[in-house]
Scaffold this motif. Structure first.
Motif, PDB file in Angstrom:
ATOM      1  N   VAL A  70      34.394  18.358  42.983  1.00 28.67           N
ATOM      2  CA  VAL A  70      34.404  19.765  42.559  1.00 28.67           C
ATOM      3  C   VAL A  70      33.018  20.153  42.056  1.00 28.67           C
ATOM      4  N   THR A  71      32.508  21.265  42.594  1.00 28.50           N
ATOM      5  CA  THR A  71      31.195  21.780  42.181  1.00 28.50           C
ATOM      6  C   THR A  71      31.323  23.244  41.785  1.00 28.50           C
ATOM      7  N   PHE A  72      30.763  23.607  40.646  1.00 31.63           N
ATOM      8  CA  PHE A  72      30.790  24.995  40.170  1.00 31.63           C
ATOM      9  C   PHE A  72      29.563  25.729  40.707  1.00 31.63           C
ATOM     10  N   THR A  73      29.794  26.902  41.297  1.00 32.53           N
ATOM     11  CA  THR A  73      28.694  27.635  41.960  1.00 32.53           C
ATOM     12  C   THR A  73      27.891  28.504  41.002  1.00 32.53           C
ATOM     13  N   GLY A  74      28.484  28.857  39.863  1.00 32.07           N
ATOM     14  CA  GLY A  74      27.765  29.735  38.917  1.00 32.07           C
ATOM     15  C   GLY A  74      27.848  31.207  39.280  1.00 32.07           C
ATOM     16  N   ARG A  75      28.661  31.568  40.298  1.00 38.68           N
ATOM     17  CA  ARG A  75      28.777  32.972  40.725  1.00 38.68           C
ATOM     18  C   ARG A  75      30.245  33.336  40.942  1.00 38.68           C
ATOM     19  N   PRO A  76      30.611  34.618  40.751  1.00 36.44           N
ATOM     20  CA  PRO A  76      31.981  35.048  41.057  1.00 36.44           C
ATOM     21  C   PRO A  76      32.179  35.165  42.565  1.00 36.44           C
ATOM     22  N   LEU A  77      33.405  35.503  42.996  1.00 35.11           N
ATOM     23  CA  LEU A  77      33.661  35.712  44.419  1.00 35.11           C
ATOM     24  C   LEU A  77      32.929  36.971  44.873  1.00 35.11           C
ATOM     25  N   GLU A  78      32.052  36.814  45.863  1.00 38.17           N
ATOM     26  CA  GLU A  78      31.266  37.931  46.383  1.00 38.17           C
ATOM     27  C   GLU A  78      31.458  38.025  47.890  1.00 38.17           C
ATOM     28  N   SER A 105      24.450  40.334  55.637  1.00 39.98           N
ATOM     29  CA  SER A 105      23.840  41.417  54.868  1.00 39.98           C
ATOM     30  C   SER A 105      23.061  40.814  53.711  1.00 39.98           C
ATOM     31  N   SER A 106      21.991  41.479  53.341  1.00 35.78           N
ATOM     32  CA  SER A 106      21.210  41.006  52.195  1.00 35.78           C
ATOM     33  C   SER A 106      21.931  41.323  50.885  1.00 35.78           C
ATOM     34  N   LYS A 107      22.944  42.196  50.970  1.00 33.84           N
ATOM     35  CA  LYS A 107      23.666  42.597  49.762  1.00 33.84           C
ATOM     36  C   LYS A 107      25.028  41.928  49.714  1.00 33.84           C
ATOM     37  N   LYS A 108      25.321  41.311  48.559  1.00 35.38           N
ATOM     38  CA  LYS A 108      26.644  40.730  48.323  1.00 35.38           C
ATOM     39  C   LYS A 108      27.210  41.371  47.057  1.00 35.38           C
ATOM     40  N   TYR A 109      28.517  41.637  47.087  1.00 40.02           N
ATOM     41  CA  TYR A 109      29.121  42.407  46.015  1.00 40.02           C
ATOM     42  C   TYR A 109      30.266  41.632  45.360  1.00 40.02           C
ATOM     43  N   ASN A 110      30.285  41.657  44.024  1.00 44.27           N
ATOM     44  CA  ASN A 110      31.352  41.058  43.236  1.00 44.27           C
ATOM     45  C   ASN A 110      32.651  41.821  43.512  1.00 44.27           C
ATOM     46  N   ILE A 111      33.716  41.116  43.888  1.00 44.26           N
ATOM     47  CA  ILE A 111      34.952  41.805  44.270  1.00 44.26           C
ATOM     48  C   ILE A 111      35.636  42.490  43.087  1.00 44.26           C
ATOM     49  N   ASN A 112      35.252  42.170  41.864  1.00 46.37           N
ATOM     50  CA  ASN A 112      35.851  42.825  40.696  1.00 46.37           C
ATOM     51  C   ASN A 112      35.271  44.211  40.450  1.00 46.37           C
ATOM     52  N   GLY A 113      34.201  44.535  41.192  1.00 46.33           N
ATOM     53  CA  GLY A 113      33.616  45.866  41.084  1.00 46.33           C
ATOM     54  C   GLY A 113      32.962  46.109  39.736  1.00 46.33           C
ATOM     55  N   ARG A 114      32.495  47.335  39.572  1.00 46.66           N
ATOM     56  CA  ARG A 114      31.908  47.754  38.303  1.00 46.66           C
ATOM     57  C   ARG A 114      32.705  48.936  37.784  1.00 46.66           C
ATOM     58  N   PRO A 115      33.066  48.941  36.498  1.00 50.24           N
ATOM     59  CA  PRO A 115      33.859  50.062  35.965  1.00 50.24           C
ATOM     60  C   PRO A 115      33.126  51.393  36.166  1.00 50.24           C
ATOM     61  N   MET A 116      33.876  52.409  36.592  1.00 48.45           N
ATOM     62  CA  MET A 116      33.286  53.726  36.793  1.00 48.45           C
ATOM     63  C   MET A 116      33.174  54.436  35.446  1.00 48.45           C
TER      64      MET A 116
END
Length: 460
Positions: A70-78, A105-116
């Motif tokens: 098991v390895t931790f990536t340090g990033r959320p699901l993107e 794509s050069s852009k990856k997005y956190n699936i939890n989004g950002r609060p509006m």
């Protein structure tokens, strides 16, 4: 330098329990290699001191406490996003399931989004035409709104969702800046094939993005499916300036998966065994709809919620009704009358429709016609109850006209074909033809000027 953990404490269903972990973060993605060959993904769902609980996105078959690294990536699901996602189908974690290439794509997005930011929200105004009279006239869908469909097992909600996807249009929008994001959770294979076939036959596949989690896919993936879909919607709306309609089918399957995972984590249950945070979890999905100041795009949501045992007070529809701006309720009694779509208009409402209809949006008589239909159909239900006691022959002449109005409303206005696409003008004209069964003196919700303009014209 990344650490690799080789000994697990326990495997429990789709959960791994690991101790002695340093600097893990909630929602962090995890890479798991089984027997040095098979790669799986997971994410951190619980942390207590140095103990971590990890959800696996695939089956745990063949895994044991001493054959995993098991390895931790340090990033959320993107997920990687670009306009190339239009016309594509992905699974619940954003990987292609249509045989196509990965999205680069050069852009990856956190699936939890950002609060509006609430201050940055624009008030929803323009309506979305679905081509379905009962929705367009009586529970009008407004751009930027969240309007759920409450249904029951065996009801034609899949057909209704497909019809909305095929027919939905926004004034001022075209195929270049209007698209559909479809999130399917726990869908059966034949239902999935029905949606694919209907999109293809209608020629709308190139403007539909699908995130599909099937009934035999891992339940953990069911939790991330709507979040991936909403992240794609936010990208298309706020970075590409598109108007996006998000249809999520079925939120009940999502909540069942949430309950199952909560039970495995041994969390204290709330109503009917659902976790106590069900309200805030659903809100984290629904509140991603809306429009923002300075952005051209918009996100409109139609979540589909199956009511267990047709119970509208069940926790899932109950909490959904608190968060969203109205509901469209399907009736089993109307469905048994062979009426499609079986929309029960009396408990259905759209709280934002008053600001997106009328002159300049639909037609100046829209609000008054809708109010009159609600009032008259409500009176019909009272007269039906009375007729069951005294018999229809004993009703007054006016009451008999109301009974005739009720039958005509169901047969001519509410009932329409699966392929039938009505404009708002056609819908309102049909409404007037049905209302004309009643004498003008009974139309107490409509102003005399509107009655003179439409009632007489349609009855000459």
């Amino acid at each position: 330098m990344k650490k690799e953990y080789l000994i697990l404490d326990k495997i429990k269903g789709p959960l791994l329990i690991l101790s002695g972990v340093e600097n893990a973060a909630y929602d962090e993605m995890v890479d798991i290699v089984v027997e040095g060959r098979y790669r799986k993904k997971g994410r951190v769902v619980q942390i207590y001191e140095d103990k971590v609980v990890i959800q696996i996105f695939e089956a745990t078959t063949g895994m044991s406490v001493d054959n995993c690294a098991v390895t931790f990536t340090g990033r959320p699901l993107e997920i990687a996003l670009s306009r190339e996602i239009l016309g594509r189908e992905f699974n619940g974690i954003g990987a292609p399931r249509d045989g196509g290439n990965e999205i680069y794509s050069s852009k990856k997005y956190n699936i939890n989004g950002r609060p509006m930011n609430p201050v940055a929200r624009k008030y929803p105004r323009n309506y979305i035409q679905t081509g379905i009279s009962s929705i367009d006239c009586l529970t009008t869908l407004i751009r930027g709104q969240k309007l759920p469909i409450f249904t029951g097992n065996g009801m034609p909600h899949n057909e209704l969702a497909s019809q909305i996807i095929r027919q939905a249009t926004i004034s001022g929008a075209n195929s270049e800046n209007f698209a559909i994001v479809f999130a399917a959770m726990g869908l059966k294979h034949d239902d999935a094939d029905f949606f694919r076939r209907s999109f293809l036959e209608a020629g709308v596949l190139d403007r539909v993005v699908t995130y599909m989690n099937l009934a035999d896919d891992p339940i953990v993936e069911r939790i991330t499916t709507p979040r991936c879909a909403l992240t794609a919607a936010e990208y298309l709306a706020f970075e590409e300036g598109m108007h996006i309609l998000v249809i999520m089918n079925d939120l009940t399957n999502y909540c069942e998966a949430l309950r199952e995972i909560s039970s495995l984590k041994e969390e204290v249950p709330s109503r009917k065994g659902y976790p106590g945070y069900l309200y805030s979890d659903l809100a984290s999905l629904y509140e991603r709809a809306g429009m923002m100041e300075g952005k051209n795009g918009s996100i409109t949501q139609i979540p589909i919620v199956s009511m267990p045992n047709d119970d509208i007070t069940h926790p899932i529809p109950d909490l959904t009704g608190f968060i969203t701006e109205g509901q469209i309720v399907l009736s089993r009694a109307l469905y048994q009358k062979d009426l499609y779509p079986p929309v029960n208009i009396l408990p259905s409402l759209s709280r934002l429709m008053k600001d997106g209809i009328g002159e300049g949006y639909t037609r100046e008589d829209h609000a008054e016609v809708a109010s009159q239909i609600f009032s008259a159909y409500s009176r019909v239900q009272e007269i039906i109850a009375l007729a069951q006691v005294i018999g229809e022959d004993e009703l007054s002449d006016t009451d008999k006209l109301y009974m005739e109005f009720g039958r005509a409303l169901e047969e001519k206005f509410l009932k329409q074909g699966y392929e039938e696409n009505r404009t708002i003008t056609e819908t309102l004209d049909i409404a007037w033809k049905v209302l004309s069964i009643l004498p003008k003196t009974e139309l107490d919700r409509i102003s005399p000027a509107i009655i003179e303009k439409y009632y007489l014209i349609l009855n000459q």
